[in-house]
Design an enzyme around this catalytic site. Sequence first.
Site, short mmCIF file in Angstrom:
data_model
loop_
_atom_site.label_atom_id
_atom_site.label_comp_id
_atom_site.label_asym_id
_atom_site.label_seq_id
_atom_site.Cartn_x
_atom_site.Cartn_y
_atom_site.Cartn_z
N HIS A 424 0.87 -1.24 -0.05
CA HIS A 424 0.07 0.03 -0.01
C HIS A 424 0.88 1.28 0.03
O HIS A 424 0.52 2.18 -0.78
CB HIS A 424 -0.86 0.18 1.36
CG HIS A 424 -1.69 1.35 1.34
ND1 HIS A 424 -1.12 2.04 2.08
CD2 HIS A 424 -2.78 1.70 0.91
CE1 HIS A 424 -2.05 3.33 2.19
NE2 HIS A 424 -3.06 2.98 1.24
N CYS A 755 34.18 4.75 -25.51
CA CYS A 755 33.69 4.54 -24.07
C CYS A 755 33.91 5.25 -22.90
O CYS A 755 33.72 5.15 -21.78
CB CYS A 755 33.21 3.12 -23.77
SG CYS A 755 34.63 2.07 -23.38
#
Length: 814
Positions: A424, A755
């Site tokens: 919840h 990279c």
Amino acid sequence: MPQADYIAPFDTLTLSDIPRVGGKTASLGELCQLLRDDEVRVPDGFAITAEAYRDALSDAQAWPKLRELLAFDVEDVAELARRAAQAREIVYQATGGPALRAQIVAAFRLLQESCGSELSVAVRSSATAEDLPTASFAGQHESFLHIRDEDGLVEACRRCFASIFTDRAIVYRVNNGFDHAKVFLSVAVMRMVRSDHASSGVIFTLDTESGFRDVVFVTGAYGLGENVVQGRVDPDEFYVHKPIFRQGFRSVLRRSLGAKQTRIISEPKGDGAGLLTIPVPRALRERYCLTDAEVMVLTDVAIRIEDHYSKRAGRPTPMDIEWAKDETDGRLYVVQARPETVASQRGTDIETFRMTGSGVVLAAGKAVGERIASGIVRVIRGPADLAAFQPGEILVAEATSPDWEPVMKRASAVVTDRGGRTCHAAIVARERGVPAVVGTGDGTARLANGVRVTVSCAEGDIGRVYDGEVAFEVQRLKAEDLIQPKTHIMLNLAQPDLAFRFAQLPSAGVGLARLEFIIGEQIRLHPMAAVHPERVAKARERAAIDRLSKGYASPGRYFVDKLTEGVGVIAAAFYPRPVIVRLSDFKTNEYARLLGGRAFEPEEENPMLGFRGAARYAHPLYADGFALECEALARVREVLGLTNLKVMVPFCRRVEEAERVLAAMAANGLKRGEDGLEVYVMCEIPNNVIQIDAFAKLFDGFSIGSNDLTQLVLGVDRDSETVAFDFDERDPGVLEMLRQAVAGGHRNGRHVGICGEAPATYPEIAAFLTNIGIDSMSVNPQSLPRTLSVVREAEAALASAAPNSRPIAESVRT
């Protein structure tokens, strides 16, 4: 005038009956049609229609009283509680008539005839504005479980009808623009699935944190499902990749063992049953509540439900599904399905949060919301503490209750001791757009009232609560502004926990996925210690290895399984875009810090230039550990089916060394060219550039590592603060090396990317690389927007200056 028929069996209903029986029950009817002859089914049951509610209130002349009662400011918590209680009493009294009771009892007796006299039922509310694609009303109304007798059933139905006016439901309708007098309630009466001593849980057909659509997310725990929904336990979690599942691959992508502290069971009480919460034995807690085969069955039915609802709606409709396993017949059942209404409703704008400061971690748990917030702690131990809650405070509780939603909407963050990502607290936090850290275990004990903290859910799977106000930044971007140029801009990514989130950025894939983070942060075990734990001298370390690998056949199996999951999540997130995974490139001092590592690592004066990268893989000191790396990557491609994975070899000094590494890879199930496997090499040593023609015969592509290449060209230790001023990728010598690498790779028809940090750090280098025709640049996610912009501008300038001068042939692009 004949009495209206207020009963509708599930198997007579479809989604077109929402005005008659509400979204929840209409959906159950639709599922009955879809799963009629399926392995997974919907329990038998019937609906008490919304007309029964409307007629009962009209006969009791209750509407004028309710309109007057509900005309007030819902921000006044005390007045809300008082008026809501009065409204519920009006509905409760109105729905107790003998005619309605007779129909409910008659339908119950028919259900007993088909299901047996030992029947117990679940009684669940179903509002006509509930479970819609844009509003869920999840948890707003009451449900009652294990009802066995007629009087208990009628009482539960009346209380369900009355729950249309719970405090939380009133506030939800007001906040979402629903007229109280135009929302009606139906009640579903369903055969109870006996999951007391089996399991139950929730499935989402997307990732609830990032909104990523290509996974099914299954959660589960022992006993009745209320524990999972209400966040009272930490459930097991499983991810399955939809595109690969559709191709026939039946594997769990990633799993996480939950604590599953308690279970809810029914306890016979006279003619009815009560619900009892009991501890789960440790042996059960340390096992998953579902087998992989059962996860596959649930995944299959979840995908079919999503496809069915999407077809009905004419648009993609991710689903929120509740399931339960019956202990008596061993079958899996779907007990509820509704459109997911939070993650799937997000716009296309991209908002990313990033911690820029650091602090002491006071508590940690599962991250919900991918956001960061600071505020004052308010510990809520019960409803009496809610009145003191101030807007902007951090709500800290053992678990939250649906009744707390009027207060929760004013919180800047939520922290709970118990619960998983489908509890919840997590659902409300996502809906409100605030971060939540759930399942901390001891948050209420470690966080004191009045203390200022920073709650971060933007660092991956783990959410952290930091002491004090820690600096962070927010970046807001419009997706339509992030357009890929011709030069592919990819991402550097190490954390699997962030993969689903960053996969939604407009990148061309992953140009560098480093194994070091997965091994160092998630596995934490030296590969050789995983293969040879008996060689670890310290008893304390051997005990730690046993604890890490508990539940696995061996430490080696633990290593392979965890590495497979980590790499698999990244490959799945970006599928079918390419993901280039670099083999481990720790230095010896870094390897030694892993659990058991000191037993296997030599001491070196200069680890930066020592036993690292390709030199290790076929060496007797590491060959057995390298076999584990290869096995994991092979499983990602072969078992998970993620053939977008490419493998990259780092720090490969010589051609002969490359040949040995490729042979070792092939011997361990990673043969270049087999099933389309491409193998790249890092171009980060001057010899890689000088002998690029020879390296090109062995590898499918190159990725320039500008950090090490700059270090070795300039002779500067990149980790030394003393000579840091001499480390500069813009040096003419380094730029010439970059130019030669791109030209040499293309001369051999090979893909060339970069990279390292250079293009992200220096826009002029990104422009330079664009001008010399590099195929791709891979940058950190935070650098993506700027790099996209710089490269697009450079391409435009290049095209304007000399449309035919671009030195790269489009045929070598990938």
